[in-house]
Design a protein around this motif. Structure first.
Motif, PDB file in Angstrom:
ATOM      1  N   ALA A  67       0.871  -1.278   0.078  1.00  0.00           N
ATOM      2  CA  ALA A  67       0.071   0.063  -0.088  1.00  0.00           C
ATOM      3  C   ALA A  67       1.079   1.266  -0.052  1.00  0.00           C
ATOM      4  O   ALA A  67       0.406   2.337  -0.284  1.00  0.00           O
ATOM      5  N   TYR A  68       2.026   1.069   0.459  1.00  0.00           N
ATOM      6  CA  TYR A  68       3.087   2.148   0.370  1.00  0.00           C
ATOM      7  C   TYR A  68       4.045   2.367  -0.807  1.00  0.00           C
ATOM      8  O   TYR A  68       4.726   3.318  -0.925  1.00  0.00           O
ATOM      9  N   LEU A  69       3.700   1.548  -1.756  1.00  0.00           N
ATOM     10  CA  LEU A  69       4.309   1.686  -3.132  1.00  0.00           C
ATOM     11  C   LEU A  69       4.086   3.044  -3.875  1.00  0.00           C
ATOM     12  O   LEU A  69       3.073   3.575  -3.736  1.00  0.00           O
ATOM     13  N   PRO A  70       5.302   3.562  -4.413  1.00  0.00           N
ATOM     14  CA  PRO A  70       4.927   4.901  -5.267  1.00  0.00           C
ATOM     15  C   PRO A  70       3.796   4.692  -6.021  1.00  0.00           C
ATOM     16  O   PRO A  70       3.684   3.572  -6.622  1.00  0.00           O
ATOM     17  N   GLU A  71       3.167   5.700  -6.609  1.00  0.00           N
ATOM     18  CA  GLU A  71       2.332   5.695  -7.407  1.00  0.00           C
ATOM     19  C   GLU A  71       2.632   5.255  -8.861  1.00  0.00           C
ATOM     20  O   GLU A  71       1.870   4.794  -9.606  1.00  0.00           O
ATOM     21  N   SER A  72       3.740   5.339  -9.182  1.00  0.00           N
ATOM     22  CA  SER A  72       4.417   5.005 -10.495  1.00  0.00           C
ATOM     23  C   SER A  72       4.584   3.821 -10.725  1.00  0.00           C
ATOM     24  O   SER A  72       4.699   3.090 -11.787  1.00  0.00           O
ATOM     25  N   THR A  73       4.533   2.735  -9.708  1.00  0.00           N
ATOM     26  CA  THR A  73       4.789   1.263  -9.849  1.00  0.00           C
ATOM     27  C   THR A  73       3.617   0.857 -10.382  1.00  0.00           C
ATOM     28  O   THR A  73       2.431   0.871 -10.114  1.00  0.00           O
ATOM     29  N   GLU A  74       3.894  -0.641 -10.940  1.00  0.00           N
ATOM     30  CA  GLU A  74       2.719  -1.391 -11.669  1.00  0.00           C
ATOM     31  C   GLU A  74       1.798  -1.968 -10.672  1.00  0.00           C
ATOM     32  O   GLU A  74       0.806  -1.863 -10.603  1.00  0.00           O
ATOM     33  N   THR A  75       2.518  -2.271  -9.434  1.00  0.00           N
ATOM     34  CA  THR A  75       1.501  -2.834  -8.413  1.00  0.00           C
ATOM     35  C   THR A  75       0.712  -2.069  -7.900  1.00  0.00           C
ATOM     36  O   THR A  75      -0.319  -2.205  -7.598  1.00  0.00           O
ATOM     37  N   LYS A  76       1.073  -0.724  -7.550  1.00  0.00           N
ATOM     38  CA  LYS A  76       0.225   0.374  -7.263  1.00  0.00           C
ATOM     39  C   LYS A  76      -0.913   0.739  -8.081  1.00  0.00           C
ATOM     40  O   LYS A  76      -2.110   0.924  -7.780  1.00  0.00           O
ATOM     41  N   GLN A  77      -0.641   0.836  -9.267  1.00  0.00           N
ATOM     42  CA  GLN A  77      -1.384   1.279 -10.465  1.00  0.00           C
ATOM     43  C   GLN A  77      -2.645   0.054 -10.472  1.00  0.00           C
ATOM     44  O   GLN A  77      -3.677   0.177 -10.843  1.00  0.00           O
ATOM     45  N   GLY A  78      -2.121  -1.156 -10.375  1.00  0.00           N
ATOM     46  CA  GLY A  78      -2.944  -2.433 -10.679  1.00  0.00           C
ATOM     47  C   GLY A  78      -3.884  -2.463  -9.574  1.00  0.00           C
ATOM     48  O   GLY A  78      -5.149  -2.506  -9.345  1.00  0.00           O
TER      49      GLY A  78
END
Length: 823
Positions: A67-78
């Motif tokens: 949940a703390y991943l940057p917005e640009s990462t694939e996981t966060k976007q997904g």
């Protein structure tokens, strides 16, 4: 004998007819205000304490690091896309051991009886029954909160309490209770250790009571104000209170010792005012390096660094506020009780250790240099883990034990979601068919392969006759339905041409028919309406989970560990397959999350190290007014960091990446204080008694402070490491405890040796030299510090107070160390 023959080291002479330093005046006014208005501060702290105590249970805790991943990462976007586009049903696995199949089959109905259970998956395949053990996949209703899902999981488990059963879920978070229980146990042990250490190092039993009041208030203020942050991470929620106590204990000790010193010559009121006025600057300076190290965490790209840095920095600030505003009043209130409960000083004299250190200075630094150089290489070889399943803790939670039991019998795989633009069921079906054949893929699910019966899937196109057969309708009714559907979507082929050749996907025609039934336009009879509704429920449920407004979701189950080469290669292969049909498919899984965390680690690591070292160096430059002393101190602590993180490689263990990022910044920011304590004493004593004797005396003088705060932090770290059942928290604790111990060893052994060996470098690095000024006064003179000279008679000792008589001596305004040969 001339007065000019004597040096006065770091002394302060003030005359009654002389205006004091403006900073001292300001601090004394501030201190006087705090002490005189202590009752108002009692009230404010009481109100804040109650408010924060009420807020603590309301603090929201996030247990998912992704949940703390940057917005640009694939996981966060997904993850954001899936939250917005799809309905997700949480599931858990229930395994019952030592049960025959015919009995296991009957258990399905019992599970479905539990409220909140949507469906139960179980059959006679080896995926569900093997080695006399049955495993059920239990799907829950959507929209349930995590607390209710845990209740359902426990209720299902309790239904089979007489059996050997286990439950495990990757989507339901049941770690909060075990984490809370772990931390209650850790805090209890840490509290006992703090009390014992304070009893050992304090001068009065009542001092300990005051310390405990201050610690409790500061901890509650920090925990309660977390509510204002909205949501905090499980790491911050778990370790913040322990680290706050360990990091900030020095502040209360400094003020208490200052008060004891001032009381020798002043009444309680004047003593606490004088003590506080001096301690404000001293404590603030001491806390700067700690805050700098913690603030470095906030530069991380990964949001959990900002979360942890903010909570810990806030903890330090809460401790400072409590020590500055509440503790002076408490010391004044309990002044008489403090005097009455004075006890023997139990801290031993360790001058013998200082002598050993000085005798071994010719070869021990060489040994340490070799160790540190080797550690630089070994720490660079350390293998980092980015998935929690890749690390373990010494103690296992009940959930982890159940997971291990289940995995002994069944291959519980991970889930991979592939998100693609919706609209082409043919492409989706092709991807599902191809990927399902890959080695390592257990299941594949998408709208394009959800079966209606043995012959058809939801997205298959059918003619009116095929639909009539599927739903047991007469052909005439089916034709009318297809004509009505064609008219609704502006396709007039079934109306004006041959309706029997017109094809529509089963999902679309079912959704249309059900909609018209709701409007009352179509009535197929009670039996047929019921059949349509039953199939519609299945279609609607599948569509909610697998198709949104703009995207479709394909879900695969894969075997293997998330960070293994095989699983990473499998994900790459799935991505390439999806790219054959779509430009930018988005993949979401724990394995992808681990890769995203890994990609942010390198940049975060460099930023934290650079920020911490530069900020600490600048603070030390201002503190010591020297270019060489800060470098020696930082190199000592950095050496302890390198040694600390060479251990995982030597022990053939993976280190969870957050353990390195968090502990390296805390170790530099906090344990540098131990080096500062020694160095301050050494530089004060060296001009008077020589470098070797100064080093021995400084080791002995710094020992109580380092013993108190260092030992508490070290033991607290090891307790967290060996008691916590959460592998991330456990990894942080072990690294922190080990790093603190290494820092203490280097500060008490290596640092004194290199300060003596590089004495010339230390002197050359000083920005200014001491200035001598002859002071001759008669009357009332305030003296505070080491004095060697004539004060109406010969005096050689430490004086804190007022002298009535003649003073004739040399006052040194000490800005840097004086050459030892000038003594």
């Amino acid at each position: 004998m001339q007065a000019a023959e004597y040096n006065i080291v770091k002394s302060r002479f003030e005359w009654s007819d002389t205006v004091k330093n403006s900073d001292e005046n300001i601090m004394e006014k501030v201190a006087l205000f705090i002490v005189d208005k202590r009752k108002a501060f009692y009230l404010l702290f009481a109100i804040a304490f109650v408010f924060c105590a009420i807020c603590i249970p309301k603090v929201q805790v996030e247990n998912d690091i992704s949940a703390y991943l940057p917005e640009s990462t694939e996981t966060k976007q997904g993850l954001d896309l899936m939250d917005r586009e799809f309905v997700t049903h949480d599931t858990f696995s229930l395994m019952i051991s030592n049960i025959p199949y015919n009995q296991a089959e009957k258990m399905t109905d019992k599970i479905e009886e539990v409220g909140g259970v949507k469906e139960v998956e179980f059959d006679d395949s080896e995926d569900h029954y093997k080695n006399s053990s049955a495993i059920y996949t239990v799907t829950l209703d959507s929209g349930l909160d995590n607390e209710r899902e845990i209740e359902i999981e426990n209720e299902v488990k309790n239904k089979f309490a007489e059996y050997d059963c286990y439950t495990y879920s990757a989507s339901i978070d049941n770690s909060s209770d075990s984490l809370a229980a772990d931390m209650r146990q850790i805090i209890m042990y840490v509290a006992i250790i703090i009390v014992l250490m304070l009893l050992f190092t304090s001068k009065s039993f009542m001092d300990v009571a005051v310390f405990l009041i201050v610690f409790i208030v500061a901890a509650v203020l920090n925990m309660g104000t977390n509510y204002l942050l909205g949501t905090i991470s499980f790491i911050s929620n778990s370790v913040a209170i322990v680290l706050q106590l360990a990091l900030a204990i020095d502040y209360a000790i400094i003020l208490s010792h200052r008060f004891a010193e001032e009381k020798q010559t002043k009444n309680s009121h004047d003593a606490i005012v004088a003590a506080l006025s001096k301690a404000i600057i001293e404590i603030s300076s001491s806390s700067l390096t700690t805050v700098a190290g913690l603030a470095a965490l906030m530069t991380m790209q990964l949001g959990i660094g900002k979360d942890l840095g903010l909570v810990l920095c806030k903890g330090i600030i809460c401790s400072l506020i409590t020590v500055f505003l509440l503790m002076p009043g408490l010391l004044y209130m309990f002044s008489n009780a403090i005097d009455k409960t004075v006890h023997k000083n139990y801290v031993p004299d360790i001058s013998f250790w200082g002598k050993i250190v000085m005798k071994t200075r010719s070869f021990v630094p060489i040994i340490f240099a070799l160790v540190i150089v080797s550690s630089i290489f070994l720490s660079s070889m350390c293998q980092y883990a980015f998935d929690q399943d890749s690390v373990s803790s010494p103690r296992l939670s009940d959930s982890k034990k159940a997971e291990n039991k289940i995995k002994e019998n069944f291959d519980v795989g991970g889930q991979l979601a592939v998100i693609v633009p919706k609209g082409s069921y043919d492409k989706e079906k092709k991807i599902l068919q191809d990927v399902e054949e890959y080695d390592g893929i257990s299941t594949a699910l998408g709208l394009a392969n959800v079966e209606v019966d043995d012959d058809y899937c939801l997205t298959d196109k059918v003619t009116p006759r095929q639909f009539a057969d599927l739903m047991s309708l007469d052909i005439a009714t089916s034709r009318v339905l297809f004509q009505a559907y064609g008219a609704s979507v502006s396709q007039y082929t079934p109306i004006f041409q041959d309706v029997d050749s017109y094809t529509v996907s089963i999902m679309d025609i079912l959704m249309f028919v059900h909609e018209q039934m709701d409007y009352g336009v179509i009535d197929l009879g009670e039996e047929k309406n019921s059949d349509i509704n039953e199939v519609y429920d299945k279609v609607s449920d599948a569509r909610d989970q697998l198709e949104g407004e703009e995207y479709s979701r394909l879900v695969f189950t894969y075997k293997g560990k998330n960070e293994s080469e095989e699983v990473i290669a499998l994900h790459d292969k799935v991505r390439e397959e999806a790219k054959r049909y779509y430009d930018d498919p988005i993949l979401v899984s724990n394995a992808i999350s681990a890769l995203d965390l890994k990609s942010s680690f390198s940049g975060d690591n460099q930023k934290i190290n650079l920020f911490t070292i530069i900020s600490v160096l600048l603070i030390l430059l201002a503190t010591f007014k020297s270019s060489s002393v800060p470098v020696l101190l930082v190199l000592t602590i950095q050496g302890s960091i390198w040694i600390n993180f060479s251990f995982p490689y030597l022990m053939n263990e993976k280190l969870y990446f957050l353990g390195y990022l968090v502990v390296s910044s805390i170790q530099m920011g906090a344990t540098i204080d131990y080096a500062i304590v020694f160095t301050n004493r050494y530089l004060e004593l060296k001009p008077e008694i020589g470098k070797k004797a100064a080093a021995i005396e400084a080791i002995n003088g710094a020992f109580p402070t380092i013993l108190t705060s260092g030992l508490i932090m070290m033991i607290a770290g090891f307790l967290i490491g060996f008691i916590s059942t959460n592998p991330v928290i456990s990894a942080l604790g072990k690294c922190l405890g080990r790093g603190t111990l290494i820092s203490i060893i280097l500060v008490m052994t290596l640092l004194p040796q290199i300060m003596v060996l590089f004495d010339k470098l230390v002197e050359k690095g000083a920005f200014t030299l001491k200035k001598k000024e002859k002071k001759e006064r008669t009357g009332i003179v305030y003296v505070d510090g080491r004095v060697k000279g004539y004060i109406n008679g010969y005096v050689n000792g430490t004086i804190h107070g007022m002298v009535k008589g003649d003073v004739k001596a040399i006052v040194e305004n000490m800005s840097g160390p004086e050459d030892e040969q000038k003594q």
